[in-house]
Motif scaffolding. Structure first.
Motif, PDB file in Angstrom:
ATOM      1  N   ASN A  36      -6.738  -1.951  -0.746  1.00  0.00           N
ATOM      2  CA  ASN A  36      -5.471  -0.872  -0.923  1.00  0.00           C
ATOM      3  C   ASN A  36      -5.266  -0.325  -0.135  1.00  0.00           C
ATOM      4  O   ASN A  36      -3.997   0.662   0.130  1.00  0.00           O
ATOM      5  N   SER A  37      -6.337   0.371   0.830  1.00  0.00           N
ATOM      6  CA  SER A  37      -6.360   0.925   1.728  1.00  0.00           C
ATOM      7  C   SER A  37      -5.652   0.211   3.125  1.00  0.00           C
ATOM      8  O   SER A  37      -4.912   0.954   4.496  1.00  0.00           O
ATOM      9  N   ASN A  38      -5.526  -0.399   3.499  1.00  0.00           N
ATOM     10  CA  ASN A  38      -4.890  -1.562   4.619  1.00  0.00           C
ATOM     11  C   ASN A  38      -3.898  -2.864   4.647  1.00  0.00           C
ATOM     12  O   ASN A  38      -3.680  -2.688   5.487  1.00  0.00           O
ATOM     13  N   PHE A  39      -3.865  -3.152   3.645  1.00  0.00           N
ATOM     14  CA  PHE A  39      -2.582  -4.167   3.240  1.00  0.00           C
ATOM     15  C   PHE A  39      -1.809  -3.700   2.286  1.00  0.00           C
ATOM     16  O   PHE A  39      -0.867  -4.114   2.330  1.00  0.00           O
ATOM     17  N   SER A  40      -1.223  -2.161   1.825  1.00  0.00           N
ATOM     18  CA  SER A  40      -0.239  -2.244   1.167  1.00  0.00           C
ATOM     19  C   SER A  40       0.124  -3.167  -0.161  1.00  0.00           C
ATOM     20  O   SER A  40       1.965  -3.407  -0.122  1.00  0.00           O
ATOM     21  N   PRO A  41      -0.731  -3.173  -0.713  1.00  0.00           N
ATOM     22  CA  PRO A  41       0.234  -3.839  -2.210  1.00  0.00           C
ATOM     23  C   PRO A  41       1.070  -3.349  -2.850  1.00  0.00           C
ATOM     24  O   PRO A  41       0.711  -2.833  -3.125  1.00  0.00           O
ATOM     25  N   LYS A  42       1.498  -4.474  -3.310  1.00  0.00           N
ATOM     26  CA  LYS A  42       2.602  -4.352  -4.633  1.00  0.00           C
ATOM     27  C   LYS A  42       2.356  -2.784  -5.670  1.00  0.00           C
ATOM     28  O   LYS A  42       2.424  -2.183  -6.064  1.00  0.00           O
ATOM     29  N   LYS A 197       9.709 -10.933  -7.947  1.00  0.00           N
ATOM     30  CA  LYS A 197      10.473 -11.126  -7.730  1.00  0.00           C
ATOM     31  C   LYS A 197      11.311 -12.955  -7.533  1.00  0.00           C
ATOM     32  O   LYS A 197      12.097 -13.674  -7.402  1.00  0.00           O
ATOM     33  N   PHE A 198       9.588 -13.441  -7.192  1.00  0.00           N
ATOM     34  CA  PHE A 198      10.420 -14.715  -6.424  1.00  0.00           C
ATOM     35  C   PHE A 198       9.426 -15.609  -6.883  1.00  0.00           C
ATOM     36  O   PHE A 198       9.380 -17.589  -7.557  1.00  0.00           O
ATOM     37  N   CYS A 199       8.280 -15.183  -8.003  1.00  0.00           N
ATOM     38  CA  CYS A 199       7.863 -16.646  -8.654  1.00  0.00           C
ATOM     39  C   CYS A 199       6.423 -15.672  -9.543  1.00  0.00           C
ATOM     40  O   CYS A 199       6.609 -14.500  -9.137  1.00  0.00           O
ATOM     41  N   ASP A 200       6.242 -16.410 -11.012  1.00  0.00           N
ATOM     42  CA  ASP A 200       5.027 -16.005 -11.232  1.00  0.00           C
ATOM     43  C   ASP A 200       3.929 -15.640 -10.602  1.00  0.00           C
ATOM     44  O   ASP A 200       3.372 -16.970  -9.983  1.00  0.00           O
ATOM     45  N   PRO A 201       4.151 -14.243 -10.520  1.00  0.00           N
ATOM     46  CA  PRO A 201       2.240 -13.899  -9.992  1.00  0.00           C
ATOM     47  C   PRO A 201       0.780 -14.249 -10.269  1.00  0.00           C
ATOM     48  O   PRO A 201       0.010 -14.299  -9.581  1.00  0.00           O
ATOM     49  N   ALA A 202       1.007 -15.160 -11.452  1.00  0.00           N
ATOM     50  CA  ALA A 202      -0.227 -16.032 -11.878  1.00  0.00           C
ATOM     51  C   ALA A 202       0.244 -17.234 -11.050  1.00  0.00           C
ATOM     52  O   ALA A 202      -1.644 -17.563 -10.870  1.00  0.00           O
ATOM     53  N   LEU A 203       0.603 -17.682 -10.330  1.00  0.00           N
ATOM     54  CA  LEU A 203       0.323 -18.348  -9.762  1.00  0.00           C
ATOM     55  C   LEU A 203      -0.675 -18.219  -7.936  1.00  0.00           C
ATOM     56  O   LEU A 203      -0.584 -18.810  -6.652  1.00  0.00           O
TER      57      LEU A 203
END
Length: 383
Positions: A36-42, A197-203
């Protein structure tokens, strides 16, 4: 900063099974905070999104066992890290399906996306089921990062064919500027994108570990991050006892990740040392008139020794490799990295200056000998 009192309180657990085979609660929380601190996850990463195992190879082995069946395949762009073949194939018997890209400059571009789709279709026509594609970002051995728009295109491709996207991000913190690339592309984690927005996040699955960014491959510990696939985490947990990371390694990594002062110093020092070693190595390569692919991340350079081959064949590459080995030099071969063309090698420059200079001098000596033999052979043929 982690208090010494907290560290001492944990000593009684370090020689036990701790919190179980998927990593301590503290380490998984520390890894989530680090991401979370280094890679700015959505979407913020939590410890429930993280499974810890005994290194990247163990993770890929377990992952392939979970998402694919024997003789099914994972797409990987050429050239690729030699270890991937064994990681996928040795136990799970899942195949690596090499994806020829053509130009090395296109491996991390939109052209690569197109080539992956072509390879997927070709594999299906041969009766090979593709279960996923793997991106090494930053790329090993080319030392390049993928642009956000390229990563988004890969997400769309995975959605189109309902396959997993495995993002190997073990060199995420190893980006550095240098004379070849003074303003390098920043690393973009796949988790920083709006994946839904692009695919199923579970993938989408991310692999990370201590071996590369933390220069600690002997501690054998890494993790997989998946934010929307709890079934995968449960399945990995069911087989994780076969890849249980040491409680001592778990503790060491936790201490590092929770010590922000150490992390700031370590990664700034790492970037400076990488820059210095890279520039020394490339200066020598230029002195030797050896071409290479300019890099800006990772501890290696993809160098071109095709002119030293007696013919453009794998056999000629093997002969050159053994000549170098005979004189005390071993470079990772193009053959091992599934290079599309013989004669490319990966040189690892991340070492102290004395050893690097010694190694480069020895490389020049053996290549000069090879060149002299080629010249004499050519003159003999002419006469």
């Amino acid at each position: 900063m982690v208090s010494s009192q907290w560290a001492l309180q944990r000593i009684d657990l370090l020689l036990t099974y701790g919190d179980g085979p998927t990593g301590s609660f503290e380490l998984r929380a520390a890894l989530a905070a680090f991401w979370n601190s280094n890679f700015s996850p959505k979407e913020s990463v939590s410890r429930y999104h993280v499974t810890v195992m005994g290194g990247g190879s163990s993770i890929l082995d377990a992952l392939s066992y979970c998402i694919a069946e024997k003789d099914e395949a994972i797409l990987v762009a050429q050239p690729f890290y030699v270890g991937f073949v064994g990681d996928f194939e040795d136990r799970a018997r899942v195949k690596v399906a090499p994806v020829p890209i053509g130009s090395l400059e296109d491996v991390t571009t939109m052209t690569g996306v197109k080539k992956h789709e072509e390879a997927l279709i070709a594999s299906r026509e041969k009766g090979i089921k593709i279960r996923g594609l793997m991106l090494c970002n930053p790329h090993n051995p080319l030392g390049r990062c993928y642009a956000p728009e390229v990563l988004e295109a890969y997400l769309s491709l995975c959605s189109k064919y309902n396959i997993h996207l495995i993002s190997d991000e073990v060199y995420a913190m190893a980006v550095f500027s240098n004379q070849d690339i003074p303003d390098p592309m920043s690393f973009t984690s796949i988790l920083s994108l709006d994946i839904g927005k692009f695919c199923d996040p579970a993938l989408v699955l991310v692999v990370y570990g201590m071996s590369k960014d933390f220069c600690s491959n002997g501690l054998r510990i890494g993790c997989i991050i998946s934010q929307h696939n709890p079934t995968l985490h449960r399945t990995l947990g069911a087989i994780s006892k076969f890849a249980w990371a040491s409680s001592l390694s778990d503790h060491v990594w936790t201490l590092m990740l929770n010590d922000q002062k150490f992390l700031d110093y370590y990664f700034s020092t790492l970037a400076q040392k990488m820059r210095n070693a890279y520039e020394l190595c490339t200066r020598r390569l230029k002195e030797f008139n050896i071409s290479y692919i300019p890099a800006s991340c990772g501890p290696f350079i993809w160098i071109d020794l095709r002119s030293y081959l007696t013919s453009p064949t794998i056999e000629a590459e093997r002969i050159l490799s053994w000549k170098m080995l005979k004189h005390g030099i071993w470079l990772a071969t193009g053959e091992a990295f599934a290079s599309e063309e013989p004669g490319w090698y990966r040189i690892t420059f991340a070492m102290n200056e004395k050893d690097l200079r010694f190694g480069m001098d020895r490389l020049r000596k053996v290549l000069n000998m090879v060149e002299e033999v080629k010249t004499q052979s050519s003159l003999g043929t002419q006469t």
